[in-house]
Each structure stands twice: as C-alpha cells, then as structure tokens.
Design a protein around this motif. Structure first.
Motif, mmCIF file in Angstrom:
data_model
loop_
_atom_site.group_PDB
_atom_site.id
_atom_site.type_symbol
_atom_site.label_atom_id
_atom_site.label_comp_id
_atom_site.label_asym_id
_atom_site.label_seq_id
_atom_site.Cartn_x
_atom_site.Cartn_y
_atom_site.Cartn_z
ATOM 1 N N GLU A 18 47.563 40.466 53.355
ATOM 2 C CA GLU A 18 47.658 40.113 51.934
ATOM 3 C C GLU A 18 46.450 40.651 51.175
ATOM 4 O O GLU A 18 46.582 41.176 50.075
ATOM 5 C CB GLU A 18 47.760 38.588 51.775
ATOM 6 C CG GLU A 18 47.994 38.124 50.365
ATOM 7 C CD GLU A 18 49.336 38.568 49.801
ATOM 8 O OE1 GLU A 18 49.416 38.750 48.569
ATOM 9 O OE2 GLU A 18 50.297 38.728 50.570
ATOM 10 N N GLU A 19 45.281 40.553 51.794
ATOM 11 C CA GLU A 19 44.061 41.061 51.164
ATOM 12 C C GLU A 19 44.145 42.572 50.981
ATOM 13 O O GLU A 19 43.780 43.100 49.935
ATOM 14 C CB GLU A 19 42.858 40.696 52.030
ATOM 15 C CG GLU A 19 41.522 41.025 51.394
ATOM 16 C CD GLU A 19 40.375 40.564 52.260
ATOM 17 O OE1 GLU A 19 39.678 41.433 52.816
ATOM 18 O OE2 GLU A 19 40.192 39.338 52.376
ATOM 19 N N GLU A 20 44.647 43.256 52.003
ATOM 20 C CA GLU A 20 44.826 44.711 51.901
ATOM 21 C C GLU A 20 45.801 45.060 50.801
ATOM 22 O O GLU A 20 45.577 45.980 50.031
ATOM 23 C CB GLU A 20 45.338 45.269 53.228
ATOM 24 C CG GLU A 20 44.262 45.715 54.156
ATOM 25 C CD GLU A 20 44.832 46.397 55.387
ATOM 26 O OE1 GLU A 20 45.936 46.982 55.316
ATOM 27 O OE2 GLU A 20 44.166 46.335 56.425
ATOM 28 N N LYS A 21 46.901 44.324 50.741
ATOM 29 C CA LYS A 21 47.928 44.560 49.727
ATOM 30 C C LYS A 21 47.341 44.363 48.336
ATOM 31 O O LYS A 21 47.533 45.182 47.444
ATOM 32 C CB LYS A 21 49.101 43.614 49.952
ATOM 33 C CG LYS A 21 50.226 43.775 48.981
ATOM 34 C CD LYS A 21 51.327 42.776 49.286
ATOM 35 C CE LYS A 21 52.017 42.413 47.989
ATOM 36 N NZ LYS A 21 52.784 41.210 48.080
ATOM 37 N N ASP A 22 46.608 43.280 48.153
ATOM 38 C CA ASP A 22 45.995 43.004 46.853
ATOM 39 C C ASP A 22 44.948 44.058 46.514
ATOM 40 O O ASP A 22 44.845 44.483 45.372
ATOM 41 C CB ASP A 22 45.345 41.615 46.842
ATOM 42 C CG ASP A 22 46.361 40.492 46.852
ATOM 43 O OD1 ASP A 22 47.556 40.759 46.594
ATOM 44 O OD2 ASP A 22 45.968 39.340 47.128
ATOM 45 N N GLY A 23 44.194 44.478 47.497
ATOM 46 C CA GLY A 23 43.173 45.497 47.274
ATOM 47 C C GLY A 23 43.768 46.833 46.901
ATOM 48 O O GLY A 23 43.273 47.525 46.017
ATOM 49 N N SER A 24 44.866 47.222 47.527
ATOM 50 C CA SER A 24 45.475 48.516 47.225
ATOM 51 C C SER A 24 46.171 48.493 45.871
ATOM 52 O O SER A 24 46.182 49.486 45.158
ATOM 53 C CB SER A 24 46.452 48.936 48.327
ATOM 54 O OG SER A 24 47.534 48.026 48.405
ATOM 55 N N SER A 25 46.741 47.356 45.460
ATOM 56 C CA SER A 25 47.379 47.295 44.150
ATOM 57 C C SER A 25 46.322 47.292 43.056
ATOM 58 O O SER A 25 46.516 47.847 41.984
ATOM 59 C CB SER A 25 48.295 46.073 44.020
ATOM 60 O OG SER A 25 47.534 44.873 44.039
ATOM 61 N N THR A 26 45.148 46.717 43.308
ATOM 62 C CA THR A 26 44.055 46.731 42.342
ATOM 63 C C THR A 26 43.529 48.152 42.190
ATOM 64 O O THR A 26 43.268 48.607 41.079
ATOM 65 C CB THR A 26 42.911 45.798 42.805
ATOM 66 O OG1 THR A 26 43.448 44.484 42.986
ATOM 67 C CG2 THR A 26 41.777 45.755 41.819
ATOM 68 N N ALA A 77 45.239 50.886 42.694
ATOM 69 C CA ALA A 77 46.269 51.662 41.989
ATOM 70 C C ALA A 77 46.207 51.399 40.500
ATOM 71 O O ALA A 77 46.374 52.287 39.678
ATOM 72 C CB ALA A 77 47.647 51.321 42.535
ATOM 73 N N ASP A 78 45.955 50.141 40.122
ATOM 74 C CA ASP A 78 45.832 49.805 38.726
ATOM 75 C C ASP A 78 44.624 50.469 38.100
ATOM 76 O O ASP A 78 44.652 50.886 36.952
ATOM 77 C CB ASP A 78 45.706 48.283 38.532
ATOM 78 C CG ASP A 78 46.979 47.528 38.895
ATOM 79 O OD1 ASP A 78 48.035 48.189 38.968
ATOM 80 O OD2 ASP A 78 46.908 46.312 39.107
ATOM 81 N N GLY A 79 43.568 50.605 38.848
ATOM 82 C CA GLY A 79 42.338 51.197 38.347
ATOM 83 C C GLY A 79 42.431 52.705 38.182
ATOM 84 O O GLY A 79 41.666 53.315 37.456
ATOM 85 N N ASP A 80 43.392 53.381 38.846
ATOM 86 C CA ASP A 80 43.513 54.830 38.773
ATOM 87 C C ASP A 80 43.991 55.303 37.415
ATOM 88 O O ASP A 80 43.761 56.431 37.044
ATOM 89 C CB ASP A 80 44.473 55.350 39.865
ATOM 90 C CG ASP A 80 43.857 55.238 41.254
ATOM 91 O OD1 ASP A 80 42.608 55.126 41.324
ATOM 92 O OD2 ASP A 80 44.611 55.252 42.222
ATOM 93 N N GLY A 81 44.667 54.446 36.674
ATOM 94 C CA GLY A 81 45.271 54.856 35.409
ATOM 95 C C GLY A 81 44.297 54.866 34.254
ATOM 96 O O GLY A 81 44.611 55.260 33.155
ATOM 97 N N GLU A 82 43.044 54.482 34.486
ATOM 98 C CA GLU A 82 42.073 54.398 33.385
ATOM 99 C C GLU A 82 41.487 55.714 33.042
ATOM 100 O O GLU A 82 41.335 56.652 33.629
ATOM 101 C CB GLU A 82 40.953 53.439 33.755
ATOM 102 C CG GLU A 82 41.461 52.023 33.812
ATOM 103 C CD GLU A 82 40.340 51.048 34.163
ATOM 104 O OE1 GLU A 82 39.208 51.234 33.695
ATOM 105 O OE2 GLU A 82 40.598 50.122 34.916
#
Length: 82
Positions: free
Chosen positions: A67-75, A77-82
């Motif tokens: 779950e931590e890995e999943k949350d970390g990878s989605s965070t 991915a969200d940060g790449d769009g900036e």
C-alpha cells in the motif's frame, strides 16, 4: 475440540512462552514416555499457533508495504505533471 478452542484463543506471546516451557521440560528429562509424547504433541500444537501468528503478521506487513508503494508511486505520478 478443547485443544482447537485453546489454540484459537492463545496470543502469540502466550503460545511462545508455553512452548518454551514444554521444550524446557522435554530437555530436562525425567518424564515417562507417555508424558514426553504428550508434551511433544502440545509443543507441535503451540508451534503451529506461533507460525499462524507470524504468517499473519508477515501478511499484514507485506500488505502495508504494498500500500505504501502504491501510494508513493501515485504521488510521484501526480508530481510529474507540474
């Protein structure tokens, strides 16, 4: 049946402590064959209880890490769009 109920109600620490006592008594000797067999059988039951607790703990840790890995990878991915 009583043994099964007892196994299910034992916590890890209780089962571990009783298992330690069983092993101590077996190593000390001085018991009859019948008593030794009963102790060995109880030790096997207690070892299974401990194993189930440890397997359950491992599964919970693995799930938390996943779950931590999943949350970390989605965070990330969200940060790449900036």
């Amino acid at each position: 049946m009583t043994s099964k109920v007892t196994e299910e109600s034992l916590g890890y620490e209780q089962a571990r402590d009783e298992l330690i006592e069983v092993v101590r008594r077996l190593e000390a000797g001085g018991t009859t064959l019948e008593e030794s067999l009963a102790l060995w059988e109880r030790g096997e039951e207690l070892a299974k209880v401990c194993r189930r607790w440890l397997d359950g703990a491992r599964a919970r840790l693995d799930a938390a890490l996943a779950e931590e890995e999943k949350d970390g990878s989605s965070t990330e991915a969200d940060g790449d769009g900036e």
